[in-house]
Design an enzyme around this catalytic site. Structure first.
Site, PDB file in Angstrom:
ATOM      1  N   TYR A  80       2.511   4.945  15.800  1.00 39.18           N
ATOM      2  CA  TYR A  80       1.172   4.531  15.382  1.00 39.18           C
ATOM      3  C   TYR A  80       0.183   5.678  15.578  1.00 39.18           C
ATOM      4  O   TYR A  80      -0.613   5.996  14.693  1.00 39.18           O
ATOM      5  CB  TYR A  80       0.740   3.300  16.169  1.00 39.18           C
ATOM      6  CG  TYR A  80      -0.602   2.742  15.766  1.00 39.18           C
ATOM      7  CD1 TYR A  80      -0.785   2.156  14.518  1.00 39.18           C
ATOM      8  CD2 TYR A  80      -1.696   2.792  16.634  1.00 39.18           C
ATOM      9  CE1 TYR A  80      -2.013   1.638  14.146  1.00 39.18           C
ATOM     10  CE2 TYR A  80      -2.924   2.276  16.273  1.00 39.18           C
ATOM     11  CZ  TYR A  80      -3.082   1.701  15.026  1.00 39.18           C
ATOM     12  OH  TYR A  80      -4.305   1.196  14.650  1.00 39.18           O
ATOM     13  N   ALA A  81       0.245   6.321  16.752  1.00 46.74           N
ATOM     14  CA  ALA A  81      -0.652   7.436  17.036  1.00 46.74           C
ATOM     15  C   ALA A  81      -0.410   8.593  16.083  1.00 46.74           C
ATOM     16  O   ALA A  81      -1.357   9.233  15.597  1.00 46.74           O
ATOM     17  CB  ALA A  81      -0.469   7.888  18.485  1.00 46.74           C
ATOM     18  N   ALA A  82       0.857   8.880  15.807  1.00 41.85           N
ATOM     19  CA  ALA A  82       1.173   9.974  14.880  1.00 41.85           C
ATOM     20  C   ALA A  82       0.625   9.687  13.487  1.00 41.85           C
ATOM     21  O   ALA A  82       0.080  10.577  12.821  1.00 41.85           O
ATOM     22  CB  ALA A  82       2.681  10.181  14.817  1.00 41.85           C
ATOM     23  N   SER A  83       0.738   8.448  13.052  1.00 40.05           N
ATOM     24  CA  SER A  83       0.249   8.094  11.716  1.00 40.05           C
ATOM     25  C   SER A  83      -1.274   8.162  11.646  1.00 40.05           C
ATOM     26  O   SER A  83      -1.845   8.611  10.646  1.00 40.05           O
ATOM     27  CB  SER A  83       0.731   6.689  11.326  1.00 40.05           C
ATOM     28  OG  SER A  83       0.092   5.688  12.099  1.00 40.05           O
ATOM     29  N   LYS A  84      -1.941   7.748  12.716  1.00 38.97           N
ATOM     30  CA  LYS A  84      -3.401   7.788  12.723  1.00 38.97           C
ATOM     31  C   LYS A  84      -3.916   9.211  12.892  1.00 38.97           C
ATOM     32  O   LYS A  84      -4.974   9.570  12.366  1.00 38.97           O
ATOM     33  CB  LYS A  84      -3.947   6.876  13.827  1.00 38.97           C
ATOM     34  CG  LYS A  84      -3.700   5.393  13.580  1.00 38.97           C
ATOM     35  CD  LYS A  84      -4.359   4.918  12.289  1.00 38.97           C
ATOM     36  CE  LYS A  84      -4.234   3.424  12.086  1.00 38.97           C
ATOM     37  NZ  LYS A  84      -4.966   2.930  10.899  1.00 38.97           N
ATOM     38  N   ASN A 129      -8.018   1.069   4.656  1.00 37.52           N
ATOM     39  CA  ASN A 129      -8.024   0.283   5.886  1.00 37.52           C
ATOM     40  C   ASN A 129      -6.650  -0.286   6.228  1.00 37.52           C
ATOM     41  O   ASN A 129      -6.399  -0.650   7.383  1.00 37.52           O
ATOM     42  CB  ASN A 129      -9.045  -0.864   5.747  1.00 37.52           C
ATOM     43  CG  ASN A 129      -8.947  -1.863   6.873  1.00 37.52           C
ATOM     44  OD1 ASN A 129      -9.188  -1.538   8.032  1.00 37.52           O
ATOM     45  ND2 ASN A 129      -8.565  -3.099   6.541  1.00 37.52           N
ATOM     46  N   SER A 157      -7.881   5.723  14.370  1.00 33.02           N
ATOM     47  CA  SER A 157      -7.822   4.978  15.632  1.00 33.02           C
ATOM     48  C   SER A 157      -8.117   5.933  16.779  1.00 33.02           C
ATOM     49  O   SER A 157      -7.946   7.155  16.652  1.00 33.02           O
ATOM     50  CB  SER A 157      -6.430   4.358  15.828  1.00 33.02           C
ATOM     51  OG  SER A 157      -6.269   3.886  17.161  1.00 33.02           O
ATOM     52  N   VAL A 190       0.809  -1.205   0.000  1.00 31.80           N
ATOM     53  CA  VAL A 190       0.000   0.000   0.000  1.00 31.80           C
ATOM     54  C   VAL A 190       0.851   1.268   0.000  1.00 31.80           C
ATOM     55  O   VAL A 190       0.411   2.335  -0.465  1.00 31.80           O
ATOM     56  CB  VAL A 190      -0.956  -0.005   1.206  1.00 31.80           C
ATOM     57  CG1 VAL A 190      -0.210   0.229   2.505  1.00 31.80           C
ATOM     58  CG2 VAL A 190      -2.053   1.018   1.061  1.00 31.80           C
TER      59      VAL A 190
END
Length: 254
Positions: free
Chosen positions: A158-162, A93, A145, A67
């Protein structure tokens, strides 16, 4: 009060064409299945070859690809045009997670997660917009998220990307809303998927430990997230854009 019995309760999705990334995962598979049930034709994309198992009917065409690669996004659009003639819906997704404290993370860790989650979402939006804008219509649903809204230890990248996905969703909504494009996001709480199986020794016990964190008293199911995604892609959400729907059992309401 007079009851209007002519209200259209259908989702208005029959004959639409969707691209779903991360289609081999639990939420992805549930989303593809629900879209197909509503008459949608789907390009099911994932880096895992298992995505090919979804192409069991003429309504689903599988694409194995990364992706985060620009060429994959272009191939997804090309396949949709080749097999079904257009693109009406994009569901971003696909995603990766990582549990590491900031001081434990390498540059490679950061770049790897951001490439899949943030760049992959951007690339597919950009390519889908080229088709949707020509038609003057399109629905984009991104999977964010709850960590885009709340801080959790060891979720920095992960939080930064979401968070990036949530903000990108808003920008797309305001940039292209007057040209028929709707963009929304879904922010799941903890969901029972196979993602924990390769991360912890007893994934069932780990999931159960999250139950009490959600006011509803349990973690979510992939099918519940899929229903929100399909709702946002449907005519029932025609006046919703730029929103992030917290599908989290009340987690962020606390």
């Amino acid at each position: 009060m007079q009851i209007n019995r002519n209200i259209d309760l259908t989702f208005g999705l029959d004959g639409k064409v969707a691209i779903v990334t991360g289609a081999a995962g639990d939420i992805g598979k549930a989303t593809v299945a629900l879209l197909v049930a509503h008459g949608v034709k789907v390009i099911a994309e994932d880096i895992k070859p298992a995505v090919s198992e979804l192409a069991c009917t003429g309504q689903v065409v599988a694409l194995v690809g990364d992706v985060a690669e620009e060429e994959t996004a272009k191939r997804a659009i090309a396949l949709a045009l080749e097999h079904f003639g257009t693109v009406d819906i994009l569901v971003n997704n696909a995603g990766r997670t990582m549990n590491k404290a900031v001081l434990e993370m390498s540059v490679a860790d950061w770049d790897g997660i951001m490439a899949v989650n943030a760049r992959g979402t951007f690339l597919h939006i950009r390519e889908a917009l080229r088709i949707m804008l020509d038609r003057g219509n399109g629905a984009i649903v991104n999977v964010s998220s709850i960590v885009s809204e709340v801080g959790m230890p060891q979720t920095a990248v992960y939080a930064a990307s979401k968070g990036a996905i949530a903000q990108l969703t808003k920008v797309v909504a305001v940039e292209y809303g007057n040209r028929g494009i709707r963009a929304n996001a879904v922010a799941p709480g903890v969901v029972e998927t196979g993602i924990l199986d390769g991360m912890v020794e007893d994934s069932r016990a780990t999931l159960a430990s999250y139950d009490h964190l959600h006011p509803i008293g349990r973690v979510g199911q992939a099918s519940e997230i899929a229903r929100v995604i399909v709702f946002l892609a449907s005519q029932h959400a025609s006046f919703i854009t730029g929103a992030t729907i917290m599908a989290d059992g009340g987690y962020t309401a606390q």
